[in-house]
Design a protein around this motif. Structure first.
Motif, PDB file in Angstrom:
ATOM      1  N   GLU A   1       1.003  -0.925   0.015  1.00  0.00           N
ATOM      2  CA  GLU A   1      -0.175   0.071  -0.033  1.00  0.00           C
ATOM      3  C   GLU A   1       0.823   1.227  -0.017  1.00  0.00           C
ATOM      4  N   GLU A   2       1.875   0.880   0.648  1.00  0.00           N
ATOM      5  CA  GLU A   2       3.138   2.363   0.808  1.00  0.00           C
ATOM      6  C   GLU A   2       3.200   2.572  -0.761  1.00  0.00           C
TER       7      GLU A   2
ATOM      8  N   ARG B   1     -14.744  -3.063   0.594  1.00  0.00           N
ATOM      9  CA  ARG B   1     -13.457  -2.571   1.482  1.00  0.00           C
ATOM     10  C   ARG B   1     -13.971  -1.710   2.505  1.00  0.00           C
ATOM     11  N   ARG B   2     -14.921  -0.818   2.473  1.00  0.00           N
ATOM     12  CA  ARG B   2     -15.131   0.027   3.499  1.00  0.00           C
ATOM     13  C   ARG B   2     -16.006  -0.964   4.662  1.00  0.00           C
TER      14      ARG B   2
ATOM     15  N   ASP C   1      -7.923  -7.973  -4.325  1.00  0.00           N
ATOM     16  CA  ASP C   1      -8.534  -6.818  -3.788  1.00  0.00           C
ATOM     17  C   ASP C   1     -10.145  -6.736  -4.204  1.00  0.00           C
TER      18      ASP C   1
ATOM     19  N   ARG D   1      -4.533  -2.810 -13.789  1.00  0.00           N
ATOM     20  CA  ARG D   1      -5.864  -2.225 -13.809  1.00  0.00           C
ATOM     21  C   ARG D   1      -5.641  -0.727 -14.215  1.00  0.00           C
ATOM     22  N   ARG D   2      -4.736  -0.371 -13.661  1.00  0.00           N
ATOM     23  CA  ARG D   2      -4.552   1.335 -13.575  1.00  0.00           C
ATOM     24  C   ARG D   2      -3.552   1.557 -14.815  1.00  0.00           C
TER      25      ARG D   2
ATOM     26  N   GLU E   1       0.774   6.163  -6.719  1.00  0.00           N
ATOM     27  CA  GLU E   1      -0.445   7.276  -7.335  1.00  0.00           C
ATOM     28  C   GLU E   1      -0.223   8.504  -6.933  1.00  0.00           C
ATOM     29  N   ALA E   2       0.688   8.787  -6.070  1.00  0.00           N
ATOM     30  CA  ALA E   2       0.873  10.310  -5.649  1.00  0.00           C
ATOM     31  C   ALA E   2       1.757  10.745  -6.634  1.00  0.00           C
TER      32      ALA E   2
ATOM     33  N   LEU F   1       2.011   1.537  -3.475  1.00  0.00           N
ATOM     34  CA  LEU F   1       0.939   2.223  -4.591  1.00  0.00           C
ATOM     35  C   LEU F   1       0.744   3.230  -4.314  1.00  0.00           C
ATOM     36  N   ALA F   2       0.448   3.872  -2.844  1.00  0.00           N
ATOM     37  CA  ALA F   2       0.340   5.200  -2.558  1.00  0.00           C
ATOM     38  C   ALA F   2       1.187   6.139  -3.074  1.00  0.00           C
TER      39      ALA F   2
ATOM     40  N   ASN G   1      -2.030  -9.056  -5.618  1.00  0.00           N
ATOM     41  CA  ASN G   1      -2.930  -8.187  -5.760  1.00  0.00           C
ATOM     42  C   ASN G   1      -2.625  -6.896  -6.052  1.00  0.00           C
TER      43      ASN G   1
ATOM     44  N   GLU H   1      -2.172  -6.669  -9.999  1.00  0.00           N
ATOM     45  CA  GLU H   1      -3.543  -6.793 -10.485  1.00  0.00           C
ATOM     46  C   GLU H   1      -3.820  -5.203 -10.609  1.00  0.00           C
ATOM     47  N   SER H   2      -3.904  -4.519  -9.262  1.00  0.00           N
ATOM     48  CA  SER H   2      -4.141  -3.210  -9.248  1.00  0.00           C
ATOM     49  C   SER H   2      -3.398  -2.168 -10.294  1.00  0.00           C
TER      50      SER H   2
ATOM     51  N   PRO I   1     -14.781  -1.089  -3.770  1.00  0.00           N
ATOM     52  CA  PRO I   1     -14.765   0.066  -2.870  1.00  0.00           C
ATOM     53  C   PRO I   1     -15.755  -0.134  -1.496  1.00  0.00           C
TER      54      PRO I   1
END
Lengths: 362, 277
Positions: A66-67, A349-350, A343, A94-95, A73-74, A69-70, A87, A90-91, A346
């Motif tokens: 996540e670190e 996930r929430r 994954d 997709r992006r 993404e930033a 990806l974040a 996972n 895959e993410s 959303p």
């Protein structure tokens, strides 16, 4: 303070600094940028690769997907190669963040065991090449377990109050919603890729029932806690358990650390090399990946940190006590019971995050 | 350099104030606005944010409809308040001692107070793991408070010391001459005068503790979750930026309210000072 000589002195400092900055990119011409996990490639391997390619390998590190990806993404750019888990691959696909691999440039790809190719996160391996694996399992103080007569081959050890009563306050579990809830799902006989919130609700109940007996949610301190004997049972990654085992043995502790994959099944993580689109040197990146696919280089990561290895040619070069450990190298029959995290959308996930918050607060 | 100038010229003023202003605009205000906006957006399918046109109150509605999040806020405020209180009690005598020690030794003592900053914060927290582990106090709410107090104590000592150092000893002598005993001298003279120091120290402790996530993560047990942990989880593990942003905004509003309150309080404290002097 505003005398001209002061300003001139300031210029004298700032100008050379700027010139130095401007000259840096020129010197970095033959450099491969790798965005990697901490301690995931041995210093030896790096040096051999640098000699082989006559280039430099520069690494930045992350401690979870996540670190990474974040950060990407930033808008982080310039990384040639990343090492995401399935996972996250895959993410990234997709992006549209990855560059396709040119398999013609990777002759050593044939070294990868067939069961690690053509996975759901990258059918046909268009973008990824597997590098190392780990299993999320249970590590334990073998002497204590024998003394107390506890089963070490089942998730019941961390979820069943009747066992936990004997080890209250001596258990840590991962501080990870995905991993801990996945363990509870496997214990209940469900898939970790389940989409039905009702099933996850059952997992939450199992966790809440066991939680009063746990000492803490821990993602890293359990290595040390197991090795010094303050914690007797820990939910964690196979390579961390191997580390704790080595540490306890090196410190000549009066106990041994063991680890085993629960019979109900567990989470398998496969980390892969992928090419980020922003990388400037796909040529070096292919060279690097093919180099890492050679058996003698692929073996290093297993010997360094006790990682599982999808590379068949590496096996003869891996220390026998690591290669023969079923917690690190799952036997084929056991591989069937291992699942990878995937994954969710959303909304789920929430929902899961809400359950996790409740787990933490209650 | 020939004649001393007290008012800087227009140009100097710009040169001096422009860089920090630009820095704050670019790295504080703009990100803050991005976070505010993110709170009203929707989660992207694979983390991050959905394309811009969709705006919604989902994140806030989700938080508002659930007491569990309120509970975590309340708990965080409790931990922050307790930490601040303990810091005041521990820091006051220390600051007073330093302020009363001979002048040439004071700088050295202040240096000792800030010496722990020479080593990395996480290393110091790991040291507490080593200390608390063997006595079975690790992974408890107590350990969290210990870690919080330890990490923030200097932020209370320094403003208190700066304040106490300025007190005029003649005031205490006068009080004594007028028949005040030690306790009365402290309570009626020193303490009211030190209120501004207490207020600014409290702000420096309370606000960072509210957002701290490393200490509960490393020292806390299975129930020690604070807002900081919750926010971090939304941005990283859960990849729910809107929810994380909404939580951050709520925390920021709370902090701003508190900072306003403190500013108001310390002003009142100052007025009190004037009344005494």
């Amino acid at each position: 303070m505003k005398s001209p000589s002061y300003q001139r002195r300031l210029l004298a400092v700032v100008l050379p600094a700027l010139l130095l900055l401007a000259s840096l990119p020129a010197r970095a011409a033959d450099t491969l940028y790798l965005y990697n996990w901490n301690n995931y490639i041995s210093e030896d391997t790096v040096q051999r690769f640098e000699a082989h390619c006559r280039c430099r390998l520069k690494q930045d590190y992350y401690s979870d997907n996540e670190e990474m990806l974040a950060k990407l993404e930033a808008g982080a750019v310039g990384y040639d190669v990343l090492v995401p888990t399935g996972n996250a691959v895959e993410s990234l696909v997709r992006r549209n963040a990855l560059r396709e691999i040119d398999r013609a440039r990777l002759p050593n790809l044939r070294n990868i065991k067939r069961e690690f190719l053509d996975t759901w996160f990258d059918p046909g391996n268009r973008y990824s090449v597997p590098y190392a694996t780990s299993v999320t399992l249970i590590g334990f103080n073998a002497n204590k377990m024998q003394e107390l007569g506890l089963p070490t081959d089942s998730w019941a050890l961390i979820f069943e109050p009747k066992h936990l009563k004997k080890i209250k306050g001596r258990v840590t579990v991962l501080n990870s919603q995905r991993e801990l809830m996945a363990a509870a799902m496997r214990y209940l006989g469900h898939s970790v890729q389940e989409h039905d919130p009702a099933r996850w609700e059952e997992a939450k109940q199992v966790i809440l029932r066991a939680k009063p007996y746990w000492a803490a949610f821990s993602n890293s301190t359990y290595i040390k806690d197991l090795a010094i004997g303050t914690i007797w049972v820990a939910h964690g990654y196979s390579n961390d358990m191997w580390r704790a085992q080595q540490d306890a043995a090196a410190a000549k502790r009066p106990f041994a650390i063991g680890f085993a994959t629960p019979k109900e099944g567990a989470v398998l993580a496969v980390d892969n090399f992928v090419l980020h689109k922003s990388g400037r040197r796909p040529d070096l990146a292919h060279q690097f990946i093919d180099f890492m696919l050679a058996g003698e280089n692929a073996a290093d990561v297993s010997n360094l940190i006790g990682a599982g290895n999808p590379n068949g040619a590496a096996t003869p070069r891996i220390l026998p006590e690591i290669a023969a450990n079923p917690g690190i190298f799952p036997p084929p029959a056991e591989l069937q019971r291992l699942e990878m995290l995937r994954d969710f959308d959303p909304k789920l996930r929430r929902t899961l995050s809400r359950m996790w918050t409740e787990i933490k607060v209650r | 350099m020939s004649e001393p100038r007290t008012q800087p010229s227009g140009l100097t003023k710009w040169v001096v104030t422009l860089p920090p202003t630009i820095f704050l605009l670019a790295f504080f205000l703009v990100p803050a606005l991005i976070v505010v906006l993110a709170g009203f957006r929707e989660t992207g399918e694979f983390g991050g944010l959905a394309p811009l046109p969709q705006l919604s109150l989902d994140a806030y509605r989700f938080l508002g409809g659930d007491v569990i999040y309120l509970e975590i806020f309340a708990r965080s405020f409790l931990v922050a308040a307790l930490t601040t209180l303990i810091c005041i009690v521990l820091a006051y005598p220390l600051a007073w001692l330093i302020a009363r020690s001979p002048k040439q030794r004071r700088d050295f003592l202040v240096l000792l107070v800030i010496l722990p900053f020479a080593s990395n914060f996480l290393v110091r927290i790991y040291a507490w793991i080593m200390l608390l582990g063997p006595v079975n106090l690790l992974y408890t709410p107590f350990a969290v408070i210990v870690g919080m107090v330890y990490a923030h104590l200097p932020f209370m000592v320094l403003p208190l010391y700066t304040n106490l150092e300025k007190h005029d000893p003649a005031l205490l002598e006068a009080a004594q001459d007028l028949g005040a005993n030690a306790w009365t001298r402290f309570w009626r003279v020193t303490f009211p005068l030190s209120l501004p120091g207490i207020f600014s120290g409290s702000a420096l402790v309370f606000i960072p503790v509210l957002g701290m996530f490393a200490v509960p993560e490393l020292l806390g047990g299975t129930g020690d979750i604070l807002i900081g942990n919750l926010i971090k989880e939304q941005f990283l593990e859960n990849r729910d930026w809107p929810l994380g942003s909404a939580l951050s905004i709520m925390l920021t509003i709370c902090v701003l309210l508190l900072a306003g309150l403190t500013a108001w309080g310390s002003k009142r404290g100052l007025h009190g000072t004037e009344a005494v002097t």
